[in-house]
Design a protein around this motif. Structure first.
Motif, PDB file in Angstrom:
ATOM      1  N   ILE A 190      -8.879   1.130  21.833  1.00  0.00           N
ATOM      2  CA  ILE A 190      -7.958   1.026  22.971  1.00  0.00           C
ATOM      3  C   ILE A 190      -8.649   0.352  24.149  1.00  0.00           C
ATOM      4  N   VAL A 191      -9.886   0.754  24.420  1.00  0.00           N
ATOM      5  CA  VAL A 191     -10.651   0.181  25.536  1.00  0.00           C
ATOM      6  C   VAL A 191     -10.802  -1.328  25.359  1.00  0.00           C
ATOM      7  N   LYS A 192     -11.051  -1.777  24.136  1.00  0.00           N
ATOM      8  CA  LYS A 192     -11.238  -3.213  23.879  1.00  0.00           C
ATOM      9  C   LYS A 192      -9.957  -4.013  24.116  1.00  0.00           C
ATOM     10  N   LYS A 193      -8.805  -3.357  24.041  1.00  0.00           N
ATOM     11  CA  LYS A 193      -7.524  -4.047  24.235  1.00  0.00           C
ATOM     12  C   LYS A 193      -7.182  -4.245  25.704  1.00  0.00           C
ATOM     13  N   VAL A 194      -7.887  -3.564  26.597  1.00  0.00           N
ATOM     14  CA  VAL A 194      -7.563  -3.613  28.024  1.00  0.00           C
ATOM     15  C   VAL A 194      -8.712  -4.272  28.783  1.00  0.00           C
ATOM     16  N   GLN A 195      -8.409  -5.372  29.421  1.00  0.00           N
ATOM     17  CA  GLN A 195      -9.414  -6.124  30.177  1.00  0.00           C
ATOM     18  C   GLN A 195      -9.841  -5.333  31.414  1.00  0.00           C
ATOM     19  N   PRO A 196     -11.147  -5.081  31.566  1.00  0.00           N
ATOM     20  CA  PRO A 196     -11.594  -4.375  32.793  1.00  0.00           C
ATOM     21  C   PRO A 196     -11.499  -5.293  34.007  1.00  0.00           C
ATOM     22  N   PRO A 197     -11.460  -4.722  35.193  1.00  0.00           N
ATOM     23  CA  PRO A 197     -11.429  -5.544  36.398  1.00  0.00           C
ATOM     24  C   PRO A 197     -12.713  -6.372  36.498  1.00  0.00           C
ATOM     25  N   MET A 198     -12.565  -7.523  37.062  1.00  0.00           N
ATOM     26  CA  MET A 198     -13.725  -8.403  37.268  1.00  0.00           C
ATOM     27  C   MET A 198     -14.409  -8.060  38.576  1.00  0.00           C
ATOM     28  N   ARG A 199     -15.701  -8.256  38.609  1.00  0.00           N
ATOM     29  CA  ARG A 199     -16.477  -8.027  39.819  1.00  0.00           C
ATOM     30  C   ARG A 199     -16.201  -9.092  40.859  1.00  0.00           C
ATOM     31  N   ARG A 200     -16.097  -8.659  42.104  1.00  0.00           N
ATOM     32  CA  ARG A 200     -15.926  -9.653  43.181  1.00  0.00           C
ATOM     33  C   ARG A 200     -17.274 -10.250  43.507  1.00  0.00           C
ATOM     34  N   SER A 201     -17.272 -11.532  43.836  1.00  0.00           N
ATOM     35  CA  SER A 201     -18.540 -12.217  44.184  1.00  0.00           C
ATOM     36  C   SER A 201     -18.918 -11.976  45.618  1.00  0.00           C
ATOM     37  N   THR A 261      -2.211   3.612  25.491  1.00  0.00           N
ATOM     38  CA  THR A 261      -2.079   4.738  24.566  1.00  0.00           C
ATOM     39  C   THR A 261      -0.611   5.076  24.315  1.00  0.00           C
ATOM     40  N   ARG A 262       0.241   4.798  25.288  1.00  0.00           N
ATOM     41  CA  ARG A 262       1.668   5.114  25.152  1.00  0.00           C
ATOM     42  C   ARG A 262       2.396   4.082  24.298  1.00  0.00           C
ATOM     43  N   GLU A 263       1.802   2.892  24.173  1.00  0.00           N
ATOM     44  CA  GLU A 263       2.436   1.814  23.425  1.00  0.00           C
ATOM     45  C   GLU A 263       1.879   1.668  22.016  1.00  0.00           C
ATOM     46  N   ASP A 264       0.790   2.358  21.717  1.00  0.00           N
ATOM     47  CA  ASP A 264       0.117   2.214  20.436  1.00  0.00           C
ATOM     48  C   ASP A 264       0.915   2.891  19.323  1.00  0.00           C
ATOM     49  N   GLN A 265       1.096   2.201  18.209  1.00  0.00           N
ATOM     50  CA  GLN A 265       1.920   2.700  17.104  1.00  0.00           C
ATOM     51  C   GLN A 265       1.270   3.855  16.338  1.00  0.00           C
ATOM     52  N   ARG A 266      -0.056   4.029  16.448  1.00  0.00           N
ATOM     53  CA  ARG A 266      -0.728   5.127  15.745  1.00  0.00           C
ATOM     54  C   ARG A 266      -0.695   6.427  16.543  1.00  0.00           C
ATOM     55  N   ILE A 267      -0.317   6.320  17.820  1.00  0.00           N
ATOM     56  CA  ILE A 267      -0.372   7.479  18.707  1.00  0.00           C
ATOM     57  C   ILE A 267       1.035   8.021  18.928  1.00  0.00           C
ATOM     58  N   ARG A 268       1.193   9.301  18.605  1.00  0.00           N
ATOM     59  CA  ARG A 268       2.487   9.975  18.770  1.00  0.00           C
ATOM     60  C   ARG A 268       2.736  10.336  20.226  1.00  0.00           C
ATOM     61  N   LEU A 300      -7.765   1.543  39.911  1.00  0.00           N
ATOM     62  CA  LEU A 300      -6.543   2.337  39.687  1.00  0.00           C
ATOM     63  C   LEU A 300      -5.648   1.654  38.659  1.00  0.00           C
ATOM     64  N   ASP A 301      -5.487   0.338  38.806  1.00  0.00           N
ATOM     65  CA  ASP A 301      -4.679  -0.426  37.852  1.00  0.00           C
ATOM     66  C   ASP A 301      -5.276  -0.335  36.446  1.00  0.00           C
ATOM     67  N   TYR A 302      -6.596  -0.400  36.353  1.00  0.00           N
ATOM     68  CA  TYR A 302      -7.296  -0.328  35.069  1.00  0.00           C
ATOM     69  C   TYR A 302      -7.023   1.014  34.376  1.00  0.00           C
ATOM     70  N   ILE A 303      -7.116   2.097  35.124  1.00  0.00           N
ATOM     71  CA  ILE A 303      -6.851   3.422  34.555  1.00  0.00           C
ATOM     72  C   ILE A 303      -5.414   3.508  34.048  1.00  0.00           C
ATOM     73  N   VAL A 304      -4.474   2.986  34.818  1.00  0.00           N
ATOM     74  CA  VAL A 304      -3.066   3.010  34.409  1.00  0.00           C
ATOM     75  C   VAL A 304      -2.846   2.134  33.176  1.00  0.00           C
ATOM     76  N   ARG A 305      -3.481   0.961  33.130  1.00  0.00           N
ATOM     77  CA  ARG A 305      -3.324   0.081  31.968  1.00  0.00           C
ATOM     78  C   ARG A 305      -3.901   0.729  30.708  1.00  0.00           C
ATOM     79  N   LEU A 306      -5.025   1.431  30.842  1.00  0.00           N
ATOM     80  CA  LEU A 306      -5.597   2.151  29.697  1.00  0.00           C
ATOM     81  C   LEU A 306      -4.627   3.234  29.218  1.00  0.00           C
ATOM     82  N   GLY A 307      -4.092   3.999  30.162  1.00  0.00           N
ATOM     83  CA  GLY A 307      -3.123   5.036  29.804  1.00  0.00           C
ATOM     84  C   GLY A 307      -1.889   4.445  29.144  1.00  0.00           C
ATOM     85  N   ASN A 308      -1.372   3.344  29.691  1.00  0.00           N
ATOM     86  CA  ASN A 308      -0.191   2.704  29.113  1.00  0.00           C
ATOM     87  C   ASN A 308      -0.458   2.201  27.706  1.00  0.00           C
TER      88      ASN A 308
END
Length: 175
Positions: A164-175, A95-102, A85-93
């Protein structure tokens, strides 16, 4: 009838007599899929195929309504960790902070991303969502929602979504 859904097509060249949908209406479509051109081999098969009427008569359903409804009932039961859930929100955010995106991803866009990721996980045979599920549906969910300051093609939008995807770290797998 239930289920009810809309499939809409858009020719990106000839808009005469039609108008682009406003952002608020585009945001209500779950996904935008781009088929592109067929390969030369596919186009040969297309030319050799029977007429549209004959082909349509031979279309066979891949799911009956009962199976579709059963799958639809399962989608909400797919487990999602807080980190996803946090990952999806961070990806969305992002896009809202990117200077190329209106105009970036709306909260509804994030909701649709989650829903599509759950369905993708289910179709993949899992009862839980992984980051790869989110990434698999992301271009189709984002493509028509992101408004750039410049007019971009579908391929250019998809390339930028990858940035955009490359700018947001995905969640790490739990061991």
């Amino acid at each position: 009838p239930d289920p009810f859904f809309v499939l809409a097509t858009q020719n990106p060249i000839e808009y005469e007599g039609t108008y682009p949908l406003p952002e608020a209406q585009l945001d209500r479509f779950l996904m935008q899929l781009s088929l592109g051109y067929p390969t030369p081999e596919q186009e040969v098969l297309l030319l050799a195929a029977p007429s549209n009427r004959e082909a349509l008569a031979n279309v066979k359903p891949i799911l009956d309504n009962q199976t579709f409804e059963a799958l639809k009932q399962l989608v909400p039961t797919i487990h999602v960790e807080q980190t996803i859930l946090d990952y999806i929100v961070r990806l969305g955010n992002q896009t809202r902070e990117d200077q190329r995106i209106r105009l970036g991803i709306s909260p509804r866009g994030n909701q649709f991303c989650l829903l599509a990721a759950k369905a993708y996980a289910l179709l993949g045979g899992r009862s839980y969502v992984i980051p790869d599920d989110v990434l698999a549906v992301l271009p189709a969910v984002y493509r028509h929602r992101l408004l750039f300051f410049e007019n971009l093609t579908t391929k250019q939008k998809d390339a930028y979504i990858a940035v955009i995807v490359k700018k947001v770290q995905p969640p790490m797998r739990r061991s």
